[in-house]
Design an enzyme around this catalytic site. Structure first.
Site, PDB file in Angstrom:
ATOM      1  N   GLY A 230       0.838  -1.191   0.000  1.00  0.00           N
ATOM      2  CA  GLY A 230       0.000   0.000   0.000  1.00  0.00           C
ATOM      3  C   GLY A 230       0.870   1.237   0.000  1.00  0.00           C
ATOM      4  O   GLY A 230       2.066   1.170   0.314  1.00  0.00           O
TER       5      GLY A 230
ATOM      6  N   GLN B 256       3.087  10.162   1.361  1.00  0.00           N
ATOM      7  CA  GLN B 256       4.402   9.514   1.374  1.00  0.00           C
ATOM      8  C   GLN B 256       5.265   9.914   0.186  1.00  0.00           C
ATOM      9  O   GLN B 256       6.473   9.715   0.202  1.00  0.00           O
ATOM     10  CB  GLN B 256       4.243   7.986   1.387  1.00  0.00           C
ATOM     11  CG  GLN B 256       3.654   7.468   2.695  1.00  0.00           C
ATOM     12  CD  GLN B 256       3.569   5.971   2.686  1.00  0.00           C
ATOM     13  OE1 GLN B 256       2.622   5.400   2.172  1.00  0.00           O
ATOM     14  NE2 GLN B 256       4.570   5.309   3.253  1.00  0.00           N
TER      15      GLN B 256
ATOM     16  N   CYS C   5       6.391  -0.033   7.115  1.00  0.00           N
ATOM     17  CA  CYS C   5       5.972   1.142   6.345  1.00  0.00           C
ATOM     18  C   CYS C   5       7.123   1.582   5.460  1.00  0.00           C
ATOM     19  O   CYS C   5       8.274   1.590   5.907  1.00  0.00           O
ATOM     20  CB  CYS C   5       5.589   2.264   7.320  1.00  0.00           C
ATOM     21  SG  CYS C   5       5.030   3.756   6.494  1.00  0.00           S
ATOM     22  N   LEU C   6       6.782   1.953   4.225  1.00  0.00           N
ATOM     23  CA  LEU C   6       7.826   2.425   3.304  1.00  0.00           C
ATOM     24  C   LEU C   6       8.558   3.640   3.861  1.00  0.00           C
ATOM     25  O   LEU C   6       9.718   3.873   3.536  1.00  0.00           O
ATOM     26  CB  LEU C   6       7.193   2.829   1.965  1.00  0.00           C
ATOM     27  CG  LEU C   6       6.663   1.700   1.090  1.00  0.00           C
ATOM     28  CD1 LEU C   6       5.998   2.291  -0.142  1.00  0.00           C
ATOM     29  CD2 LEU C   6       7.787   0.764   0.700  1.00  0.00           C
TER      30      LEU C   6
ATOM     31  N   HIS D 200      -4.062   1.338   7.972  1.00  0.00           N
ATOM     32  CA  HIS D 200      -2.705   1.902   7.958  1.00  0.00           C
ATOM     33  C   HIS D 200      -2.616   3.054   6.953  1.00  0.00           C
ATOM     34  O   HIS D 200      -2.076   4.118   7.263  1.00  0.00           O
ATOM     35  CB  HIS D 200      -1.707   0.782   7.610  1.00  0.00           C
ATOM     36  CG  HIS D 200      -0.283   1.220   7.448  1.00  0.00           C
ATOM     37  ND1 HIS D 200       0.738   0.772   8.269  1.00  0.00           N
ATOM     38  CD2 HIS D 200       0.314   2.058   6.558  1.00  0.00           C
ATOM     39  CE1 HIS D 200       1.888   1.321   7.887  1.00  0.00           C
ATOM     40  NE2 HIS D 200       1.653   2.112   6.837  1.00  0.00           N
ATOM     41  N   GLU D 201      -3.156   2.829   5.756  1.00  0.00           N
ATOM     42  CA  GLU D 201      -3.044   3.859   4.710  1.00  0.00           C
ATOM     43  C   GLU D 201      -3.900   5.082   5.043  1.00  0.00           C
ATOM     44  O   GLU D 201      -3.471   6.217   4.801  1.00  0.00           O
ATOM     45  CB  GLU D 201      -3.420   3.289   3.338  1.00  0.00           C
ATOM     46  CG  GLU D 201      -2.564   2.113   2.860  1.00  0.00           C
ATOM     47  CD  GLU D 201      -1.066   2.348   2.920  1.00  0.00           C
ATOM     48  OE1 GLU D 201      -0.619   3.510   2.862  1.00  0.00           O
ATOM     49  OE2 GLU D 201      -0.317   1.358   3.061  1.00  0.00           O
TER      50      GLU D 201
ATOM     51  N   HIS E 140      -2.125   7.478   7.283  1.00  0.00           N
ATOM     52  CA  HIS E 140      -1.160   8.374   6.612  1.00  0.00           C
ATOM     53  C   HIS E 140      -1.821   9.694   6.203  1.00  0.00           C
ATOM     54  O   HIS E 140      -1.177  10.740   6.191  1.00  0.00           O
ATOM     55  CB  HIS E 140      -0.594   7.713   5.354  1.00  0.00           C
ATOM     56  CG  HIS E 140       0.576   6.823   5.610  1.00  0.00           C
ATOM     57  ND1 HIS E 140       1.755   7.264   6.168  1.00  0.00           N
ATOM     58  CD2 HIS E 140       0.768   5.503   5.358  1.00  0.00           C
ATOM     59  CE1 HIS E 140       2.620   6.257   6.254  1.00  0.00           C
ATOM     60  NE2 HIS E 140       2.046   5.179   5.776  1.00  0.00           N
TER      61      HIS E 140
HETATM   62 NI    NI Z   1       2.922   3.264   5.651  1.00  0.00          NI
END
Ligand code: NI
Length: 189
Positions: free
Chosen positions: A48, A53, A100-101, A142-143, A146
């Site tokens: 995701g 981000q 997480c990225l 989670h997304e 963000h």
């Molecule tokens: Ni993330």
């Protein structure tokens, strides 16, 4: 185009993203942002990604679990959600290990609701109204976080679960995967 991913400490990750006016969804700037999010997420082998981000404070995220993604989660088709709203449909929670990225090489357990409704718009400005259950539900939560400047670290209830990927594999992965199997068995996903 694959875009650089902002990392923990970048103030943009802590800001609240703004809604996309529905009439702007078809605009070239929003459409190319969505294309870039898909490319960036796939290049990173992630499950995701959310617009903040990559430095864009728009309320857009996408979820996609491919069969070759290094994740315990079952496959999930590419789902782009603009101006998302999530409603919890049950009191069933499960602590999922997340990464997480924007927080490289760190994992930690976060409680997520196992039964949710996701509403919003797709990239053609059509209304979306999805039920997402089981293991996949956590990705959407989670997304969405963000878009509100929240990172999974903020929701780790037991900081002793925090670990690098290498230590996760050594000490936690096997038992966690067994627990996840039970969730998948119960929810079918
Ligand atoms: Ni993330």
């Amino acid at each position: 185009m694959v875009l650089p991913i902002l990392k923990l400490g970048d103030p943009t990750l802590r800001k609240i993203a703004i809604e996309v006016p529905v009439e702007e969804i078809s605009s070239p700037s929003i459409q190319s942002l969505i294309d870039d999010l898909i490319e960036t997420k796939r290049a990173a082998n992630a499950i995701g990604i959310a617009a903040p981000q990559v430095g864009s404070l728009k309320r857009i995220f996408l979820v996609e679990v491919l069969s070759d993604t290094p994740s315990y989660r079952p496959r999930y088709p590419l789902t782009i959600v603009i101006n998302p709203k999530i409603t919890f449909l049950s009191e069933d929670y499960f602590e999922f290990y997340e990464g997480c990225l924007s927080i490289p090489d760190l994992r930690g357990a976060v409680p997520r609701c196992l039964d949710i409704r996701v509403e919003g718009f797709d990239r053609n400005a059509n209304l979306i109204d999805l039920k997402v259950r089981g293991v996949s539900a956590g990705i959407f939560q989670h997304e969405l976080d963000h878009l509100d400047g929240v990172l999974f670290l903020d929701k780790v209830e037991n900081s002793k679960t925090l670990c690098t990927w290498e230590e996760y594999r050594k000490h936690s992965e096997a038992s966690f995967r067994a627990q996840v199997k039970e969730v998948i068995f119960k929810y079918g996903c």
